[in-house]
Design an enzyme around this catalytic site. Structure first.
Site, PDB file in Angstrom:
ATOM      1  N   ASP A 170      32.565 -13.917  -1.386  1.00 48.18           N
ATOM      2  CA  ASP A 170      31.450 -14.312  -2.253  1.00 48.18           C
ATOM      3  C   ASP A 170      30.663 -15.414  -1.553  1.00 48.18           C
ATOM      4  O   ASP A 170      31.118 -16.558  -1.482  1.00 48.18           O
ATOM      5  CB  ASP A 170      31.990 -14.800  -3.604  1.00 48.18           C
ATOM      6  CG  ASP A 170      30.927 -15.463  -4.465  1.00 48.18           C
ATOM      7  OD1 ASP A 170      29.738 -15.128  -4.308  1.00 48.18           O
ATOM      8  OD2 ASP A 170      31.301 -16.328  -5.288  1.00 48.18           O
ATOM      9  N   ASN A 187      25.099 -20.238  -2.266  1.00 44.47           N
ATOM     10  CA  ASN A 187      24.157 -21.105  -1.566  1.00 44.47           C
ATOM     11  C   ASN A 187      24.840 -22.288  -0.896  1.00 44.47           C
ATOM     12  O   ASN A 187      24.414 -22.722   0.178  1.00 44.47           O
ATOM     13  CB  ASN A 187      23.096 -21.614  -2.550  1.00 44.47           C
ATOM     14  CG  ASN A 187      22.156 -20.519  -2.994  1.00 44.47           C
ATOM     15  OD1 ASN A 187      21.405 -19.967  -2.215  1.00 44.47           O
ATOM     16  ND2 ASN A 187      22.218 -20.189  -4.282  1.00 44.47           N
ATOM     17  N   THR A 192      31.109 -20.587   0.412  1.00 43.34           N
ATOM     18  CA  THR A 192      31.559 -19.201   0.492  1.00 43.34           C
ATOM     19  C   THR A 192      33.024 -19.167   0.099  1.00 43.34           C
ATOM     20  O   THR A 192      33.843 -19.898   0.651  1.00 43.34           O
ATOM     21  CB  THR A 192      31.385 -18.642   1.916  1.00 43.34           C
ATOM     22  OG1 THR A 192      29.984 -18.600   2.238  1.00 43.34           O
ATOM     23  CG2 THR A 192      31.969 -17.250   2.028  1.00 43.34           C
ATOM     24  N   GLY A 234      20.554 -11.955  -9.284  1.00 39.16           N
ATOM     25  CA  GLY A 234      21.440 -12.120  -8.137  1.00 39.16           C
ATOM     26  C   GLY A 234      22.656 -11.219  -8.223  1.00 39.16           C
ATOM     27  O   GLY A 234      23.185 -10.969  -9.314  1.00 39.16           O
ATOM     28  N   ASP A 269      25.658 -11.778  -7.428  1.00 43.57           N
ATOM     29  CA  ASP A 269      26.854 -12.449  -7.937  1.00 43.57           C
ATOM     30  C   ASP A 269      26.889 -12.439  -9.461  1.00 43.57           C
ATOM     31  O   ASP A 269      27.969 -12.385 -10.064  1.00 43.57           O
ATOM     32  CB  ASP A 269      26.922 -13.884  -7.404  1.00 43.57           C
ATOM     33  CG  ASP A 269      25.695 -14.709  -7.755  1.00 43.57           C
ATOM     34  OD1 ASP A 269      24.585 -14.143  -7.862  1.00 43.57           O
ATOM     35  OD2 ASP A 269      25.833 -15.945  -7.907  1.00 43.57           O
ATOM     36  N   ASP A 277      28.565 -20.145 -14.881  1.00 39.04           N
ATOM     37  CA  ASP A 277      28.963 -20.278 -13.475  1.00 39.04           C
ATOM     38  C   ASP A 277      28.486 -21.628 -12.945  1.00 39.04           C
ATOM     39  O   ASP A 277      27.284 -21.861 -12.797  1.00 39.04           O
ATOM     40  CB  ASP A 277      28.357 -19.139 -12.663  1.00 39.04           C
ATOM     41  CG  ASP A 277      28.914 -19.072 -11.239  1.00 39.04           C
ATOM     42  OD1 ASP A 277      29.575 -20.033 -10.806  1.00 39.04           O
ATOM     43  OD2 ASP A 277      28.684 -18.055 -10.559  1.00 39.04           O
TER      44      ASP A 277
END
Length: 260
Positions: free
Chosen positions: A6, A9, A12, A109, A111, A131
């Site tokens: 994943d 910005n 990771t 997005g 995600d 999130d």
């Protein structure tokens, strides 16, 4: 074993699945300047250092990214170093099973779709996913499993950085719970404002979203995830579940839907 990646910005997150269980995980800084070769070196170093993975092979890769430049290098890394492994990248054309009811679905997005799938699979709908990443995102999923809308607010780290940059006598502090809400020093005053301020923000936004999402707001399950979720979960009255691996779980589900 399935490797789920994943790319956010700021960070990771990588997780290795054995069946449905995350048996190993890592969090590294997202660096848009890294090449495919550098990413491969970092990844292979992490895999080699884990005592749990001696002799284990990566049999599949599931990947989503909110950073286009990193996605391009990740794609190249998979091609060059894991060419014999099935790689599923969340992008247009991938089957997610989550209908997107937005004015422009392409703006959503990857995600957020991955999180929505995981939340529906694990907890059912309707639900709201909070999130805590670079931004604090709130995603609404209907009882039918449809992605129906979102709220986006500045994230904790962004807010802390902005406050430290704008205040001459303020500085970045360790993000931990202070001794009390009413602080006796500047450090704890900042910690109180951050922790309880974001908890209040989450409760206020979730309350309004739940009222629009379901006839009975109590039917809505609120799931928290993201790097800073642990800071706020204990102070929020609206969060029902904290699932730190929500995105990784969603990637595993998408991989299973598309790998065959």
């Amino acid at each position: 074993m399935l490797l789920a990646i994943d790319v956010g910005n700021t960070h990771t997150v990588l997780g290795l699945f054995e069946g449905e269980e995350v048996i190993e995980h890592w969090r590294i800084a997202t660096d848009a300047r890294r090449t495919a070769d550098e990413i491969a070196v970092v990844l292979q170093g992490l895999l080699a250092q884990s005592p749990l993975l001696k002799g284990a092979d990566v049999s599949g890769i599931a990947l989503c990214s909110t950073v286009p430049s990193v996605l391009n290098e990740m794609r190249e890394m998979c091609r060059r170093y894991y060419g014999d492994v099935t790689a599923v990248i969340v992008e247009p054309g991938i089957r997610t099973g989550v209908p997107v009811r937005m004015d422009n679905p392409k703006e959503v997005g990857s995600d957020r779709i991955v999180n929505s799938l995981a939340a529906i699979d694990q907890y059912g709908g309707p639900c709201i996913i909070v999130d805590f990443g670079t931004a604090t995102s709130f995603d609404a999923v209907s009882a039918k499993g449809e992605y129906v809308g979102a709220v986006t607010a500045p994230g904790i780290e962004i807010s802390v950085d902005a406050l430290a940059a704008a205040g001459a006598q303020l500085h970045k502090v360790e993000l931990i719970r202070p001794r009390s809400v009413i602080a006796k020093n500047t450090v704890e005053a900042l910690q109180s404002g951050i922790i309880y301020g974001f908890a209040g923000q989450v409760d206020g936004i979730v309350e309004r979203m739940a009222a629009e999402l379901a006839e009975d707001p109590d039917d809505v399950t609120v799931v928290a995830t993201g790097g800073h979720a642990a800071l706020v979960v204990g102070e929020s009255r609206s969060i029902d579940v904290h699932e730190p691996w929500l995105t990784l779980i969603g990637l595993r589900l998408i991989y299973n839907r598309n790998a065959t």
